[in-house]
Design an enzyme around this catalytic site. Structure first.
Site, mmCIF file in Angstrom:
data_model
loop_
_atom_site.group_PDB
_atom_site.id
_atom_site.type_symbol
_atom_site.label_atom_id
_atom_site.label_comp_id
_atom_site.label_asym_id
_atom_site.label_seq_id
_atom_site.Cartn_x
_atom_site.Cartn_y
_atom_site.Cartn_z
ATOM 1 N N GLY A 62 2.879 4.314 13.350
ATOM 2 C CA GLY A 62 3.595 3.065 13.632
ATOM 3 C C GLY A 62 3.126 2.420 14.928
ATOM 4 N N LYS A 91 0.841 -1.204 0.000
ATOM 5 C CA LYS A 91 0.000 0.000 0.000
ATOM 6 C C LYS A 91 0.873 1.249 0.000
ATOM 7 C CE LYS A 91 -1.779 3.131 2.605
ATOM 8 N NZ LYS A 91 -2.057 4.215 1.681
ATOM 9 N N GLY A 147 6.770 4.943 8.120
ATOM 10 C CA GLY A 147 5.967 6.155 8.239
ATOM 11 C C GLY A 147 6.225 6.800 9.585
ATOM 12 N N GLU A 164 9.481 16.020 15.142
ATOM 13 C CA GLU A 164 9.834 15.889 13.730
ATOM 14 C C GLU A 164 9.031 16.920 12.927
ATOM 15 O OE1 GLU A 164 8.673 12.202 11.725
ATOM 16 O OE2 GLU A 164 10.721 12.085 10.969
ATOM 17 N N GLU A 209 9.738 1.231 10.435
ATOM 18 C CA GLU A 209 10.755 2.260 10.148
ATOM 19 C C GLU A 209 10.066 3.590 10.357
ATOM 20 O OE1 GLU A 209 13.826 1.729 9.632
ATOM 21 O OE2 GLU A 209 13.855 -0.404 9.112
ATOM 22 N N CYS A 225 13.341 10.887 6.852
ATOM 23 C CA CYS A 225 13.283 10.458 8.252
ATOM 24 C C CYS A 225 14.615 10.642 8.957
ATOM 25 C CB CYS A 225 12.860 8.996 8.305
ATOM 26 S SG CYS A 225 13.793 7.966 7.166
ATOM 27 N N GLU A 241 3.802 7.974 15.155
ATOM 28 C CA GLU A 241 2.418 7.962 15.635
ATOM 29 C C GLU A 241 1.614 6.828 14.977
ATOM 30 O OE1 GLU A 241 0.571 11.581 14.514
ATOM 31 O OE2 GLU A 241 -1.319 11.100 15.505
HETATM 32 P P1 NAP Z 1 2.318 8.438 7.861
HETATM 33 O O1 NAP Z 1 1.327 9.508 7.942
HETATM 34 O O2 NAP Z 1 2.627 7.671 9.080
HETATM 35 O O3 NAP Z 1 1.830 7.454 6.694
HETATM 36 C C1 NAP Z 1 2.603 6.376 6.275
HETATM 37 C C2 NAP Z 1 1.731 5.354 5.597
HETATM 38 O O4 NAP Z 1 0.801 4.834 6.541
HETATM 39 C C3 NAP Z 1 0.908 5.907 4.448
HETATM 40 O O5 NAP Z 1 0.826 4.942 3.434
HETATM 41 C C4 NAP Z 1 -0.442 6.110 5.103
HETATM 42 O O6 NAP Z 1 -1.506 6.078 4.177
HETATM 43 C C5 NAP Z 1 -0.511 4.919 6.020
HETATM 44 N N1 NAP Z 1 -1.473 5.022 7.113
HETATM 45 C C6 NAP Z 1 -2.156 6.106 7.543
HETATM 46 N N2 NAP Z 1 -2.961 5.771 8.559
HETATM 47 C C7 NAP Z 1 -2.798 4.450 8.798
HETATM 48 C C8 NAP Z 1 -3.340 3.516 9.737
HETATM 49 N N3 NAP Z 1 -4.228 3.870 10.654
HETATM 50 N N4 NAP Z 1 -2.929 2.238 9.686
HETATM 51 C C9 NAP Z 1 -2.006 1.848 8.786
HETATM 52 N N5 NAP Z 1 -1.468 2.682 7.857
HETATM 53 C C10 NAP Z 1 -1.852 3.975 7.876
HETATM 54 O O7 NAP Z 1 3.705 8.982 7.329
HETATM 55 P P2 NAP Z 1 3.918 9.973 6.102
HETATM 56 O O8 NAP Z 1 3.357 11.282 6.530
HETATM 57 O O9 NAP Z 1 3.435 9.356 4.857
HETATM 58 O O10 NAP Z 1 5.513 9.998 5.993
HETATM 59 C C11 NAP Z 1 6.311 10.730 6.827
HETATM 60 C C12 NAP Z 1 6.802 9.912 8.017
HETATM 61 O O11 NAP Z 1 7.471 8.730 7.577
HETATM 62 C C13 NAP Z 1 7.813 10.629 8.844
HETATM 63 O O12 NAP Z 1 7.540 10.453 10.206
HETATM 64 C C14 NAP Z 1 9.137 9.950 8.491
HETATM 65 O O13 NAP Z 1 10.112 10.062 9.472
HETATM 66 C C15 NAP Z 1 8.702 8.555 8.268
HETATM 67 N N6 NAP Z 1 9.679 7.822 7.435
HETATM 68 C C16 NAP Z 1 10.499 6.904 8.028
HETATM 69 C C17 NAP Z 1 11.451 6.220 7.271
HETATM 70 C C18 NAP Z 1 12.377 5.237 7.912
HETATM 71 O O14 NAP Z 1 12.989 4.460 7.185
HETATM 72 N N7 NAP Z 1 12.519 5.213 9.229
HETATM 73 C C19 NAP Z 1 11.529 6.448 5.901
HETATM 74 C C20 NAP Z 1 10.680 7.374 5.335
HETATM 75 C C21 NAP Z 1 9.751 8.046 6.112
HETATM 76 P P3 NAP Z 1 -2.094 7.457 3.547
HETATM 77 O O15 NAP Z 1 -0.994 8.033 2.752
HETATM 78 O O16 NAP Z 1 -3.213 6.955 2.725
HETATM 79 O O17 NAP Z 1 -2.488 8.303 4.706
#
Ligand code: NAP
Ligand code: MG
Length: 517
Positions: free
Chosen positions: A252, A193, A247, A404, A269, A303, A250
């Site tokens: 996670g 997804k 992602g 962040e 991650e 991230c 929160e």
């Molecule tokens: P996010 O809001 O946590 O979303 C990540 C993914 O989770 C998206 O596909 C999102 O779908 C989905 N999602 C949303 N609500 C969910 C739920 N209740 N259950 C399961 N999945 C759900 O993160 P983001 O805003 O896309 O990305 C930024 C974040 O990613 C930052 O915190 C960054 O640090 C982190 N990140 C970490 C790494 C690493 O390797 N550690 C790498 C890249 C990014 P939708 O898009 O449809 O909402």
């Protein structure tokens, strides 16, 4: 550095195209018929429409992955054969790399320079490395066992099963590769997804794989749709064996809680607030430009970004003078222009969130030595652009130093003693990455050893290798991606014991009495 990808499509010819879900080897419409329009974050222009899956669609994809796994064929394919097949898939993806780079630019706001120099070539290298690792020996020897009698013992590595994989919007192609490649290399089946903002490069990747006709139906499925609909289904559905999530911390946390209902394997991650420590013997020119790269690469939407910069008092003034001068020269512009350093942020919401944090930093007493603003260039008027911010006089306990921001905002923290810098660097809920800059490698290594982070870069930043693990300490995550560490996260461990004595007296069995005469 020059790009090897020279074709810049820039035609946006995909406009008006509609993309379906990919389930059981076919492109298929979402059952409720809902689609969402993607927009170019640099221009606001509509790009393509993409299917919005619901729970029923997600269940269809999970069922296809389950059937494909249980049928065997893929899971028990000889490793060498699976490796050759994966290499052929990478060739097919590589053949479409210019189109994927275009998708990354138009859909995710990635600069053309970064897409063609880093994201796409690096993603291909990482995929190829997993294609190579797929040819692993599933049997691992166990030291000879003699108690209570001689036995042959072996460990067999097997795929886990159906993997639900959820990825963010910041590096859509790379994140898709980091998920799909190790899962397939280990013999699992997948439901991927992508983030709702940025599914286009993952769609192109799956198209390229589909066109080869090499992967059995159901082994790889792609479900675009809302995170809070598709995500929870992947986490709670008992047919799914593992959830791999990248992602925010929160979300996670929610993923981990939901996966607990069926004790799924989970890798996470998550977010970061990475410290970048300048030591007083660092080469100023290198450390200044390296620190700008550490924090502002992809506008700070990474991230692992080096968002907290620790600068020693002994060299603070010359360092800051140079840093501010160089930062003011960074060019914010359209992603397709070769001279652009910073493209747009992903969305209007992200732009507002960054502006809110800039206001908060000022309210907390930090000094905006460089204040981010929306650019006045009319060519950028419809995109989510903002120039970089550098806060000085930051205290590590300020919210701007702990939370962040995910935008081009740097917090500079002045320190007197190395001990103090290390203590503050570690004083965060996160532990994803860190940087150290010094002319003395022994000294830099001793600082690196004391940092609580999954990756530490010395005199560079953002170097993530196919062969080395990437992942977080503390609330930055669980498990590792890449290298053999990443592959093992997709393997179950089976112990097989073979008795070699057949000697009844060596057993702990019941002493069953002989029948009474
Ligand atoms: P996010 O809001 O946590 O979303 C990540 C993914 O989770 C998206 O596909 C999102 O779908 C989905 N999602 C949303 N609500 C969910 C739920 N209740 N259950 C399961 N999945 C759900 O993160 P983001 O805003 O896309 O990305 C930024 C974040 O990613 C930052 O915190 C960054 O640090 C982190 N990140 C970490 C790494 C690493 O390797 N550690 C790498 C890249 C990014 P939708 O898009 O449809 O909402
Ligand atoms: Mg989000």
């Amino acid at each position: 550095m020059a790009s090897s990808i020279t074709v810049n499509l820039m035609t946006h010819q995909t406009i008006a195209r509609q993309y379906d879900l990919y389930i059981n080897g076919c492109w298929t419409a979402p059952q409720a018929g809902r689609y969402r329009t993607l927009c170019n974050p640099a221009t606001g222009a509509p790009l393509v429409t993409v299917a919005e899956a619901d729970v029923a669609d997600t269940r269809r994809a999970i069922a296809a992955a389950r059937t494909a796994f249980d049928a065997g064929g893929w899971a028990d394919m000889p490793p060498g054969e699976r490796s050759r097949l994966l290499h052929a898939l990478v060739d097919a993806i590589e053949a479409r790399q210019a189109e994927i780079a275009d998708a990354e630019m138009c859909n995710a706001g990635c600069t053309w320079r970064k897409a063609t120099l880093m994201d796409i070539p690096v993603g291909l290298i990482h995929f190829r490395h997993f294609a190579k690792l797929a040819d692993f020996d599933p049997l691992e020897p166990v030291p000879q066992i003699t108690f209570p009698a001689l036995a042959y013992n072996v460990v067999r590595r097997e795929p886990i099963g159906v993997c639900g994989q959820i990825i963010p919007w910041n590096f859509p192609f790379l994140m898709a590769v980091w998920k799909i490649a190790p899962a397939l290399a280990a013999g699992n089946t997948v439901v991927l997804k992508p983030a709702s903002y940025t599914p286009l490069s993952a769609i192109k990747l799956v198209e390229a794989i589909h066109e080869t006709g090499l992967l059995p139906p159901g082994v790889l499925n792609l479900v675009t749709g809302p995170g809070d609909v598709v995500g929870p289904e992947l986490c709670v559905n008992p047919q799914v064996d593992k959830v791999a999530f990248t992602g925010s911390t929160e979300v996670g946390r929610t993923v981990m809680q939901q996966a607990a209902s069926t004790i799924k394997k989970v890798t996470l991650e998550l977010g970061g607030k990475s410290p970048n420590i300048i030591l007083d013997d660092a080469d100023l020119d290198v450390a200044v430009d390296g620190s700008l790269w550490a924090v502002f690469m992809h506008n700070g939407q990474a991230c692992e970004s080096g968002t907290r910069l620790f600068v020693p008092a002994a060299i603070y003034d010359p360092f800051m003078e140079r840093l501010l001068d160089r930062a003011a020269r960074l060019r914010v512009g359209l992603p397709e222009e070769g001279a652009t350093d910073l493209g747009p942020l992903i969305s209007a919401g992200q732009l507002q969130a960054v502006e809110k944090y800039i206001g908060l930093g000022i309210a907390e007493g930090a000094t905006p030595a460089l204040l981010g603003r929306r650019p006045t260039d009319p060519a950028l008027a419809h995109g989510h652009f903002i120039t970089p911010t550098i806060f000085t006089n930051v205290h590590n306990q300020m919210r701007v130093a702990q939370e962040e921001i995910f935008g081009p905002v740097l917090c500079v923290i002045k320190y007197a003693r190395e001990e103090e810098a290390i203590a503050q660097a570690n004083d965060t809920i996160y532990g994803l990455a860190a940087g150290v800059w010094s002319a003395n490698i022994e000294r830099a290594m001793s600082v690196a050893n004391r940092l609580r982070a999954g990756t530490v870069w010395i005199n560079d930043y953002h170097m993530i290798h196919a062969e080395a693990p990437f992942g977080g300490y503390k609330q930055s995550g669980l498990g590792r991606e890449l290298g053999v560490w990443g592959l093992k996260e997709y393997l179950e461990t089976k112990h097989i014991h073979v008795d070699l004595t057949r000697n009844r007296s060596d057993k702990f069995w019941f002493d069953i009495v002989a029948p009474q005469a």
